[in-house]
Design a protein around this motif. Structure first.
Motif, PDB file in Angstrom:
ATOM      1  N   LYS A  59       0.911  -1.151   0.003  1.00 33.53           N
ATOM      2  CA  LYS A  59       0.017  -0.161   0.018  1.00 33.53           C
ATOM      3  C   LYS A  59       0.739   1.220   0.135  1.00 33.53           C
ATOM      4  O   LYS A  59       1.758   1.413   0.603  1.00 33.53           O
ATOM      5  N   ASP A  60       0.287   2.414  -0.378  1.00 36.29           N
ATOM      6  CA  ASP A  60       0.950   3.527  -0.650  1.00 36.29           C
ATOM      7  C   ASP A  60       1.321   4.067   0.782  1.00 36.29           C
ATOM      8  O   ASP A  60       0.395   3.835   1.592  1.00 36.29           O
ATOM      9  N   GLY A  61       2.368   4.588   1.113  1.00 35.48           N
ATOM     10  CA  GLY A  61       2.771   4.989   2.579  1.00 35.48           C
ATOM     11  C   GLY A  61       3.636   4.035   3.056  1.00 35.48           C
ATOM     12  O   GLY A  61       4.276   4.389   4.079  1.00 35.48           O
ATOM     13  N   SER A  62       3.841   2.810   2.521  1.00 38.19           N
ATOM     14  CA  SER A  62       4.642   1.739   3.244  1.00 38.19           C
ATOM     15  C   SER A  62       5.899   1.866   2.631  1.00 38.19           C
ATOM     16  O   SER A  62       6.166   2.396   1.425  1.00 38.19           O
ATOM     17  N   LEU A  63       7.125   1.496   3.354  1.00 42.35           N
ATOM     18  CA  LEU A  63       8.384   1.468   2.903  1.00 42.35           C
ATOM     19  C   LEU A  63       8.523   0.660   1.544  1.00 42.35           C
ATOM     20  O   LEU A  63       9.078   0.820   0.619  1.00 42.35           O
ATOM     21  N   LEU A  64       7.737  -0.584   1.544  1.00 42.12           N
ATOM     22  CA  LEU A  64       7.754  -1.485   0.358  1.00 42.12           C
ATOM     23  C   LEU A  64       7.279  -0.997  -0.905  1.00 42.12           C
ATOM     24  O   LEU A  64       8.120  -1.010  -1.878  1.00 42.12           O
ATOM     25  N   ALA A  65       6.333  -0.311  -0.853  1.00 43.19           N
ATOM     26  CA  ALA A  65       5.735   0.452  -1.851  1.00 43.19           C
ATOM     27  C   ALA A  65       6.726   1.819  -2.451  1.00 43.19           C
ATOM     28  O   ALA A  65       6.687   2.037  -3.415  1.00 43.19           O
ATOM     29  N   ALA A  66       7.280   2.034  -1.381  1.00 46.23           N
ATOM     30  CA  ALA A  66       8.058   3.412  -1.888  1.00 46.23           C
ATOM     31  C   ALA A  66       9.328   2.851  -2.652  1.00 46.23           C
ATOM     32  O   ALA A  66       9.790   3.546  -3.724  1.00 46.23           O
ATOM     33  N   ILE A  67       9.791   1.558  -2.138  1.00 44.32           N
ATOM     34  CA  ILE A  67      11.078   1.113  -3.111  1.00 44.32           C
ATOM     35  C   ILE A  67      10.544   0.839  -4.195  1.00 44.32           C
ATOM     36  O   ILE A  67      11.270   0.828  -5.309  1.00 44.32           O
ATOM     37  N   ARG A  68       9.224  -0.031  -4.392  1.00 45.49           N
ATOM     38  CA  ARG A  68       8.599  -0.166  -5.656  1.00 45.49           C
ATOM     39  C   ARG A  68       8.649   1.114  -6.412  1.00 45.49           C
ATOM     40  O   ARG A  68       8.953   0.951  -7.704  1.00 45.49           O
ATOM     41  N   ARG A  69       8.188   1.972  -5.913  1.00 45.84           N
ATOM     42  CA  ARG A  69       8.098   3.329  -6.720  1.00 45.84           C
ATOM     43  C   ARG A  69       9.097   3.763  -7.481  1.00 45.84           C
ATOM     44  O   ARG A  69       9.352   4.327  -8.633  1.00 45.84           O
ATOM     45  N   ASP A  70      10.417   3.669  -6.584  1.00 42.46           N
ATOM     46  CA  ASP A  70      11.549   4.454  -6.980  1.00 42.46           C
ATOM     47  C   ASP A  70      12.686   3.684  -7.675  1.00 42.46           C
ATOM     48  O   ASP A  70      13.724   4.106  -7.809  1.00 42.46           O
ATOM     49  N   ASN A  71      12.529   2.335  -7.877  1.00 41.83           N
ATOM     50  CA  ASN A  71      13.397   1.470  -8.511  1.00 41.83           C
ATOM     51  C   ASN A  71      12.738   0.586  -9.790  1.00 41.83           C
ATOM     52  O   ASN A  71      11.631   0.411  -9.398  1.00 41.83           O
ATOM     53  N   THR A  72      13.357  -0.027 -10.587  1.00 43.62           N
ATOM     54  CA  THR A  72      13.333  -0.767 -11.651  1.00 43.62           C
ATOM     55  C   THR A  72      14.115  -1.780 -11.511  1.00 43.62           C
ATOM     56  O   THR A  72      15.300  -1.728 -11.436  1.00 43.62           O
ATOM     57  N   VAL A  73      13.533  -3.115 -11.517  1.00 44.52           N
ATOM     58  CA  VAL A  73      14.359  -4.300 -11.436  1.00 44.52           C
ATOM     59  C   VAL A  73      15.117  -4.451 -12.740  1.00 44.52           C
ATOM     60  O   VAL A  73      14.686  -4.455 -13.765  1.00 44.52           O
TER      61      VAL A  73
END
Length: 681
Positions: free
Chosen positions: A203-217
């Protein structure tokens, strides 16, 4: 009022006609199949993804240059992607600019188009100019700007809002009476690799979502174990080699280099006009095919050594009559390796940071940390970056911005007063002492030797730091820490042909004072340039030699781990495998890995030997001493360290913790100036 009038004049002068057409009649959706293995698609029975348009096309007329704030208020084009199959796919959302290659002055250039694509109902993702995005192949000679890529699990769908506007920097001449058109092209790629648990649903606002938002595998540029690749010489640490035995050699060099597939060709090639002893200054600023002059030179004048299809080239920084200093250029890409990649761990698929990354900073409990990886179960493993001056006698932070502070030794934990040095174990004379917890010295069986009965010195000191420092910080919440596996790989090498020291290995039982190698050693030495072809680093912690979980330390989890840290804190050390994936390598200096930062040491007063920090990974027992892998602070490379080796070279504790997958953040984009800030609740 005068300010308002001035605005009106500016906007009136810049009235243009911008037509951004991304609609029903123009939206494309095509499948682009990219395989790395021939059998990857053959086993799939379904390869189908759909794009559903939720709103009409964007049609901006009489548009004016806008700030990002105003651009994000524009009505978006909303669409949904759905993976209709059972396999995992990755979807690349691109924009095909209709006039990208046109030289006509009738069209607005792509470098004046701003774009934002975010989960529907939000504007969370960064806005950027089209031309800041990578161009990827669409069809034939067409290229599209890759705006974002997303993973889609079986039957999963995701909805996005796309906004496009004219950048505020557009001048009258650049924007007056011009048009721009573009359309979405979505490329989907079937992949066998999934994502960490909860990655796509965070969910937005979580650290996991922020890492997903800011990085591309993405794929790594180099093979982990052979150092992270560096394209920019400024990112490379220097090495010096003596040339006392090569004084009479004529040396082959190039004045530059060009890319050749995955390797290098030297350009402007020549051979020194005289022997090294008489022409060493000629080599400064040149590129060599090897730093060993027996490979880059010859005793025969004018003989040219191989200068094509090179894996590495060596830039000569300076030279004297007896030695020269060089830098290793390992990537012919247009970038130094700084990426987010994937591999498997005990829980599933793990995403990890590698190289010169600068967006993995986390502020937690008054300290700064770096994200090492997202584990397969969605937890986030961190390693200390700045202890922020905290000690058992002074628990006041030394800086309000701990992630924006650099200096010697800041990544090391002060557990009692100012002390941060520790032995791994205070005794070294038996195989048992390679353990984070260990069994009986002098035992006659593997099980007795490696039983998790006694706490190691470093485990005791890690827990002192947790109790004396970490747990006392404002914002600390022990419930936020995950019970992750701390892998102290006690599995013994049983392949008798693996023997880099020419030992008499006997039966490799791993007990008592038998000479033994442990498996991390085989993984790393087999992937160096000196001995290629090994399995390389692994985030899957092996079973012990009796098929059990002696190596898999957890506090209470007995499903994945052994639960033998009951009564201890949820804190540990990185494995050597994690160091290698981050960019470290055996005996190769590496200053481009983010793990190198804040660990460059002061020198010990007694012998000017650089300090190091401990990993959890055993190396061997050589018949006299137990060794584990350590990381040199001065050079960033992996080397052997005796478990008692603390005073001479300053063994430091660099703690690691794992945050639970549901961790919330209050702000941040992962940079040093804007780290992800963990919410206290």
């Amino acid at each position: 009022m005068s300010k308002n009038k001035k605005k009106i004049k500016v906007y009136t002068a810049l009235l243009v006609s911008v037509v951004c057409i991304i609609g029903v009649s123009y939206a494309w959706f095509r499948l682009y199949l990219s395989q790395s293995e021939n059998n990857r698609i053959a086993s799939r029975t379904c390869f189908s993804t759909t794009l559903t348009e939720k709103t009409s096309k964007i049609d901006l007329t009489e548009a004016v240059p806008e700030s990002d704030e105003n651009g994000l208020r524009e009505t978006p084009f909303t669409f949904t992607l759905k993976n209709n199959c059972t396999g995992y796919i990755r979807a690349y959302i691109t924009i095909d600019s209709a006039y990208r290659t046109s030289t006509s002055t009738s069209y607005l250039k792509d470098n004046k188009i701003k774009v934002n694509i975010s989960p529907t109902g939000t504007t969370l993702n960064p806005s950027s100019l089209l031309t800041d995005k990578e161009l990827i192949e669409l069809e034939g000679s067409r290229l599209g700007y890759s705006i974002i890529d997303v993973g889609l699990n079986s039957n999963e769908e995701k909805t996005f809002d796309l906004r496009v506007w004219m950048d505020s920097s557009t001048t009258v001449d650049e924007g007056l009476n011009k048009t721009w058109e573009g359309k979405i092209v979505v490329l989907t790629e079937a992949q066998n690799v999934g994502a960490p648990n909860g990655w796509n649903s965070a969910k937005d606002g979580s650290l996991l979502a922020a890492i997903r938002r800011d990085n591309t595998v993405s794929e790594t540029l180099s093979i982990p174990g052979q150092e992270a690749s560096a394209h920019t010489l400024d990112d490379v640490s220097a090495g010096t080699i003596a040339v006392s035995t090569y004084q009479s050699y004529y040396v082959t060099y190039g004045t530059g280099w060009e890319a050749n597939g995955t390797g290098f060709n030297l350009t402007g090639t020549a051979v020194t006009t005289n022997t090294y002893a008489n022409s060493y200054s000629e080599l400064v600023g040149k590129y060599l095919p090897d730093y060993v002059l027996s490979e880059s030179g010859s005793k025969t004048a004018g003989e040219m050594k191989t200068t094509t299809d090179l894996d590495i080239v060596y830039y000569v920084v300076s030279a004297t009559s007896s030695s020269f200093t060089y830098k290793r250029l390992t990537s012919n890409k247009n970038t130094t390796e700084a990426l987010f990649a994937d591999t498997e761990d005990d829980y599933g698929t793990s995403y990890y940071f590698r190289g010169a990354v600068a967006n993995n900073f986390v502020e937690y409990a008054n300290m700064c940390w770096r994200i090492v990886r997202v584990t397969g179960n969605g937890d986030i493993k961190l390693v200390l970056y700045n202890y922020n001056g905290l000690t058992s006698t002074n628990n006041t932070p030394s800086s309000s911005t701990p992630c924006n502070v650099t200096g010697d030794d800041l990544a090391y934990a002060r557990r009692e007063g100012t002390s941060y040095q520790s032995a791994f174990n205070n005794v070294a004379t038996d195989n048992t002492y390679i353990g984070l917890m260990y069994g009986a010295a002098g035992a006659s069986s593997y099980a007795e030797t490696h039983a998790n009965t006694n706490p190691s010195t470093i485990l005791t000191n890690l827990n002192k730091w947790y109790t004396n420092v970490l747990s006392k910080q404002a914002g600390f919440n022990g419930n936020q820490l995950a019970d992750t596996i701390w892998c102290n790989d006690k599995s013994v090498v049983t392949e008798t042909t693996f023997n880099p020291r020419s030992w008499e290995l006997g039966t490799n039982y791993g007990y008592g004072t038998n000479k033994n190698y442990y498996n991390a050693t085989q993984r790393f030495l087999r992937t160096t340039s000196l001995s290629p072809g090994g399995t390389g680093p692994s985030l899957i912690c092996p079973n012990d030699n009796n098929g059990g979980k002696l190596s898999k330390f957890t506090v209470s989890d007995t499903n994945y781990g052994n639960g033998t840290l009951s009564g201890y804190a949820k804190v540990g050390l990185l494995t050597a495998d994690e160091v290698v994936l981050a960019g470290g390598a055996y005996r190769l200096s590496n200053a481009i890995s983010y793990l190198y930062e804040n660990t460059y040491p002061n020198l010990d007063n007694d012998n000017n030997t650089a300090r190091f920090w401990w990993t959890l990974s055993p190396i061997d027992f050589d018949g006299t001493n137990a060794h584990v892998w350590i990381v040199e602070g001065r050079y960033g490379n992996l080397i052997p360290g005796g478990v008692m080796n603390v005073q001479r070279t300053g063994g430091a504790i660099r703690p690691s913790v794992s945050l639970s997958s549901n961790m919330k953040i209050s702000s941040g984009d992962g940079t040093a100036t804007k780290p992800y800030k963990i919410s206290a609740s």
